[in-house]
Enzyme design. Structure first.
Site, mmCIF file in Angstrom:
data_model
loop_
_atom_site.group_PDB
_atom_site.id
_atom_site.type_symbol
_atom_site.label_atom_id
_atom_site.label_comp_id
_atom_site.label_asym_id
_atom_site.label_seq_id
_atom_site.Cartn_x
_atom_site.Cartn_y
_atom_site.Cartn_z
ATOM 1 C CE1 TYR A 70 0.911 0.590 4.353
ATOM 2 C CE2 TYR A 70 0.793 -2.000 4.260
ATOM 3 C CZ TYR A 70 1.019 -0.479 4.934
ATOM 4 O OH TYR A 70 1.715 -0.673 6.014
ATOM 5 N N GLY A 71 2.099 1.249 -0.004
ATOM 6 C CA GLY A 71 2.936 2.218 0.289
ATOM 7 C C GLY A 71 4.196 2.210 -0.994
ATOM 8 C CB SER A 72 7.789 3.113 -0.520
ATOM 9 O OG SER A 72 8.182 2.230 0.338
ATOM 10 C CG LEU A 73 7.241 -2.598 -0.944
ATOM 11 C CD1 LEU A 73 6.936 -3.683 -0.143
ATOM 12 C CD2 LEU A 73 8.607 -2.786 -1.537
ATOM 13 C CD GLU A 140 7.765 -2.923 4.492
ATOM 14 O OE1 GLU A 140 7.853 -1.961 5.163
ATOM 15 O OE2 GLU A 140 7.208 -2.704 3.586
#
Length: 202
Positions: A70-73, A140
Site C-alpha cells: 500500500y506504500g513505497s512498494l 520492513e
C-alpha cells in the site's frame, strides 16, 4: 517463446527435487542454447528452479505467497524495484477489513494500524521465491517494527488471502486524517516537511 517455456517446464517437472543438473539435461533440438538459458533464468524468477552455478540448476519445491502492498512498494514508487524480480503484479486490490493508514512525520511512507477506519486501496503481488519474502521482511523491519499477517483483499480475480505489513502497537497520530490510498503527491510532502520543521524549530 511461451510454447518453448512450457516444453522445458514439462521436462523439469520430471526431475527430482533439489538434484543439481546441467542445463543440457533439458536441452532440445529445436531450442538454441541462448534461448534455453533465457528460459531457465525466467523459470528461476518464477520459483520453478534455482540456478546453482554456471550452467547448472536444480528443481525446487514450489513457493507461492500473496502480498498486499500500500506504500513505497507499489508500482511507480521509490521501493518498487524490490518487487521487480520473483514477483508478479496481480493488480489493484482493496482490503476487506478496515484499517487506519497514516504517514510518517515527513510523508515518506505510510503505515497501517489495526483500527477500523476505512478499507485500504493498494496492489496485490504473487511472490514466487522465499528469499524475496525474507528480503522484504528485512526491509520492513519485521518482526521488530512491522508485523506480517494475512488478511483478506478483493481483486478483479475475487477475494484472496494475502500477507500485509502492519504496525500493531502504534497509536493514531494527532492531527492527521486517515488515508484511503497513498499517492505520490510531492507538493503535499514538501508542505508536510515545512510544517514539521516549523513545529520543531528551536
Amino acid at each position: 517463446m511461451n510454447k518453448y517455456i512450457e516444453k522445458i517446464e514439462r521436462k523439469i517437472n520430471k526431475l527430482s527435487i533439489n538434484t543439481v543438473v546441467p542445463f543440457s539435461k533439458v536441452k532440445t533440438k529445436d531450442i538454441s542454447t541462448d534461448t534455453l538459458r533465457k528460459i531457465l533464468h525466467r523459470l528461476h524468477d518464477r520459483g520453478i528452479i534455482t540456478i546453482t552455478g554456471r550452467g547448472e540448476f536444480k528443481r525446487i519445491e514450489p513457493f507461492r505467497e500473496m502480498l498486499f502492498v500500500y506504500g513505497s512498494l507499489k508500482k511507480g514508487f521509490d521501493n518498487h524495484h524490490l518487487l521487480s524480480k520473483h514477483a508478479k503484479r496481480i493488480g489493484k486490490a482493496i482490503t476487506m477489513s478496515k484499517f487506519g493508514m497514516f504517514e510518517d512525520s515527513f510523508g515518506n511512507y505510510p503505515y497501517l494500524i489495526p483500527v477500523p477506519q476505512m478499507r485500504i486501496h493498494g496492489e496485490l503481488y504473487e511472490i514466487h521465491r522465499k528469499e524475496l519474502l525474507e528480503k522484504l521482511d528485512r526491509f520492513e523491519g519485521y518482526p521488530d517494527y512491522y508485523e506480517r499477517k494475512k488478511i483478506l483483499v478483493k481483486t478483479h480475480r475475487g477475494i484472496v488471502r494475502a500477507f500485509v505489513y502492519i504496525q500493531p502497537h502504534t497509536a493514531i497520530p494527532q492531527g492527521q486524517k486517515p488515508l484511503r490510498e497513498w499517492k505520490a503527491d510531492t507538493d503535499h510532502k514538501v508542505k508536510q516537511l515545512e510544517d514539521y520543521l516549523k513545529t520543531h524549530d528551536n
